[in-house]
Enzyme design. Sequence first.
Site, PDB file in Angstrom:
ATOM      1  N   ARG A 153      19.346  26.112 -21.429  1.00 16.22           N
ATOM      2  CA  ARG A 153      19.477  25.836 -19.995  1.00 16.22           C
ATOM      3  C   ARG A 153      20.866  26.176 -19.474  1.00 16.22           C
ATOM      4  O   ARG A 153      21.013  26.659 -18.360  1.00 16.22           O
ATOM      5  CB  ARG A 153      19.170  24.362 -19.707  1.00 16.22           C
ATOM      6  CG  ARG A 153      17.702  24.035 -19.807  1.00 16.22           C
ATOM      7  CD  ARG A 153      17.440  22.564 -19.518  1.00 16.22           C
ATOM      8  NE  ARG A 153      17.704  22.185 -18.143  1.00 16.22           N
ATOM      9  CZ  ARG A 153      16.843  22.329 -17.138  1.00 16.22           C
ATOM     10  NH1 ARG A 153      15.644  22.853 -17.357  1.00 16.22           N
ATOM     11  NH2 ARG A 153      17.164  21.953 -15.918  1.00 16.22           N
TER      12      ARG A 153
ATOM     13  N   HIS B 106      22.384  28.095 -15.925  1.00 18.67           N
ATOM     14  CA  HIS B 106      23.401  27.605 -14.984  1.00 18.67           C
ATOM     15  C   HIS B 106      24.573  28.581 -14.892  1.00 18.67           C
ATOM     16  O   HIS B 106      25.112  28.808 -13.808  1.00 18.67           O
ATOM     17  CB  HIS B 106      23.870  26.218 -15.391  1.00 18.67           C
ATOM     18  CG  HIS B 106      22.788  25.186 -15.314  1.00 18.67           C
ATOM     19  ND1 HIS B 106      22.112  24.886 -14.147  1.00 18.67           N
ATOM     20  CD2 HIS B 106      22.240  24.398 -16.268  1.00 18.67           C
ATOM     21  CE1 HIS B 106      21.217  23.956 -14.394  1.00 18.67           C
ATOM     22  NE2 HIS B 106      21.265  23.649 -15.662  1.00 18.67           N
TER      23      HIS B 106
ATOM     24  N   ARG C 127      14.619  27.038 -15.374  1.00 16.98           N
ATOM     25  CA  ARG C 127      13.381  27.819 -15.561  1.00 16.98           C
ATOM     26  C   ARG C 127      13.701  29.273 -15.869  1.00 16.98           C
ATOM     27  O   ARG C 127      13.062  29.899 -16.708  1.00 16.98           O
ATOM     28  CB  ARG C 127      12.498  27.713 -14.308  1.00 16.98           C
ATOM     29  CG  ARG C 127      11.829  26.367 -14.156  1.00 16.98           C
ATOM     30  CD  ARG C 127      10.852  26.346 -12.992  1.00 16.98           C
ATOM     31  NE  ARG C 127      11.487  26.598 -11.707  1.00 16.98           N
ATOM     32  CZ  ARG C 127      12.102  25.680 -10.981  1.00 16.98           C
ATOM     33  NH1 ARG C 127      12.183  24.445 -11.414  1.00 16.98           N
ATOM     34  NH2 ARG C 127      12.640  25.987  -9.818  1.00 16.98           N
TER      35      ARG C 127
ATOM     36  N   ASP D 260      18.234  26.265  -7.171  1.00 16.20           N
ATOM     37  CA  ASP D 260      17.212  25.654  -8.005  1.00 16.20           C
ATOM     38  C   ASP D 260      16.626  26.730  -8.913  1.00 16.20           C
ATOM     39  O   ASP D 260      16.585  27.897  -8.547  1.00 16.20           O
ATOM     40  CB  ASP D 260      16.122  25.044  -7.117  1.00 16.20           C
ATOM     41  CG  ASP D 260      15.119  24.224  -7.898  1.00 16.20           C
ATOM     42  OD1 ASP D 260      15.518  23.583  -8.896  1.00 16.20           O
ATOM     43  OD2 ASP D 260      13.937  24.230  -7.529  1.00 16.20           O
TER      44      ASP D 260
ATOM     45  N   ASN E 229      19.410  15.583  -9.644  1.00 14.01           N
ATOM     46  CA  ASN E 229      20.149  16.097 -10.794  1.00 14.01           C
ATOM     47  C   ASN E 229      20.663  14.981 -11.704  1.00 14.01           C
ATOM     48  O   ASN E 229      20.861  15.197 -12.897  1.00 14.01           O
ATOM     49  CB  ASN E 229      21.332  16.967 -10.350  1.00 14.01           C
ATOM     50  CG  ASN E 229      20.883  18.272  -9.733  1.00 14.01           C
ATOM     51  OD1 ASN E 229      21.246  18.584  -8.609  1.00 14.01           O
ATOM     52  ND2 ASN E 229      20.078  19.033 -10.450  1.00 14.01           N
ATOM     53  N   TRP E 230      20.886  13.797 -11.168  1.00 15.60           N
ATOM     54  CA  TRP E 230      21.383  12.686 -11.981  1.00 15.60           C
ATOM     55  C   TRP E 230      20.341  12.201 -12.974  1.00 15.60           C
ATOM     56  O   TRP E 230      20.680  11.477 -13.920  1.00 15.60           O
ATOM     57  CB  TRP E 230      21.832  11.527 -11.095  1.00 15.60           C
ATOM     58  CG  TRP E 230      23.107  11.811 -10.382  1.00 15.60           C
ATOM     59  CD1 TRP E 230      23.261  11.999  -9.042  1.00 15.60           C
ATOM     60  CD2 TRP E 230      24.398  11.991 -10.958  1.00 15.60           C
ATOM     61  NE1 TRP E 230      24.569  12.277  -8.757  1.00 15.60           N
ATOM     62  CE2 TRP E 230      25.296  12.274  -9.913  1.00 15.60           C
ATOM     63  CE3 TRP E 230      24.888  11.947 -12.266  1.00 15.60           C
ATOM     64  CZ2 TRP E 230      26.648  12.510 -10.122  1.00 15.60           C
ATOM     65  CZ3 TRP E 230      26.244  12.179 -12.475  1.00 15.60           C
ATOM     66  CH2 TRP E 230      27.103  12.449 -11.416  1.00 15.60           C
TER      67      TRP E 230
ATOM     68  N   ARG F 162      18.765  14.089 -14.976  1.00 13.85           N
ATOM     69  CA  ARG F 162      18.785  14.980 -16.138  1.00 13.85           C
ATOM     70  C   ARG F 162      19.515  14.310 -17.295  1.00 13.85           C
ATOM     71  O   ARG F 162      20.251  13.342 -17.094  1.00 13.85           O
ATOM     72  CB  ARG F 162      19.473  16.291 -15.769  1.00 13.85           C
ATOM     73  CG  ARG F 162      18.698  17.055 -14.730  1.00 13.85           C
ATOM     74  CD  ARG F 162      19.403  18.295 -14.320  1.00 13.85           C
ATOM     75  NE  ARG F 162      18.624  18.962 -13.280  1.00 13.85           N
ATOM     76  CZ  ARG F 162      18.715  20.232 -13.001  1.00 13.85           C
ATOM     77  NH1 ARG F 162      19.554  21.002 -13.658  1.00 13.85           N
ATOM     78  NH2 ARG F 162      17.981  20.751 -12.055  1.00 13.85           N
TER      79      ARG F 162
END
Length: 163
Positions: A39, A43, A30, A26, A74-75, A77
């Site tokens: 983003r 990842h 951020r 997680d 997560n789905w 997003r």
Amino acid sequence: MSQVEAQLPEPREPFEVPRHVAIIMDGNGRWAAQRHLPRVEGHRAGIDSVRDVVETSARLGIGVLTLYAFSMENWKRPKAEVTMLMMLLKRYIRSELGTLLRHNIRFRVIGRTDDLAPDVQKELEIIAARIPDAPKPLSVQIATFVQALRKEDLWKVPGTLRS
């Protein structure tokens, strides 16, 4: 020595290595935002961290490493981000197969896989076929679609809370 190992403090006394370590993946978004990066860069950096953690776990003699990688949350997003996460998962599986085989690491997915992108499901089938499900020094488990427990729900799970 990996970046993870370099950051570990020297133990003051001998310690037992845990048999099982679980990590909730997680904060990549951020991390990227704090650095004014997209983003996706967070990842990608998360994948590098996973590589370090897997290699370090193998060297330390940890028996099982569970990575909580893709939850039900997560789905929610944006579709583009979910698609990108699937692409990164597929790329990780492909790029790390040699490392897993070389270091005799077992790899398996726990949780639901039926909603993963078909090409990701295919990669998981390929890796399962290439890595026999026999005892290994390290077993890496990728947990998918795990519904997070709220603190107030923990009392329902035997053995999780003690008074």
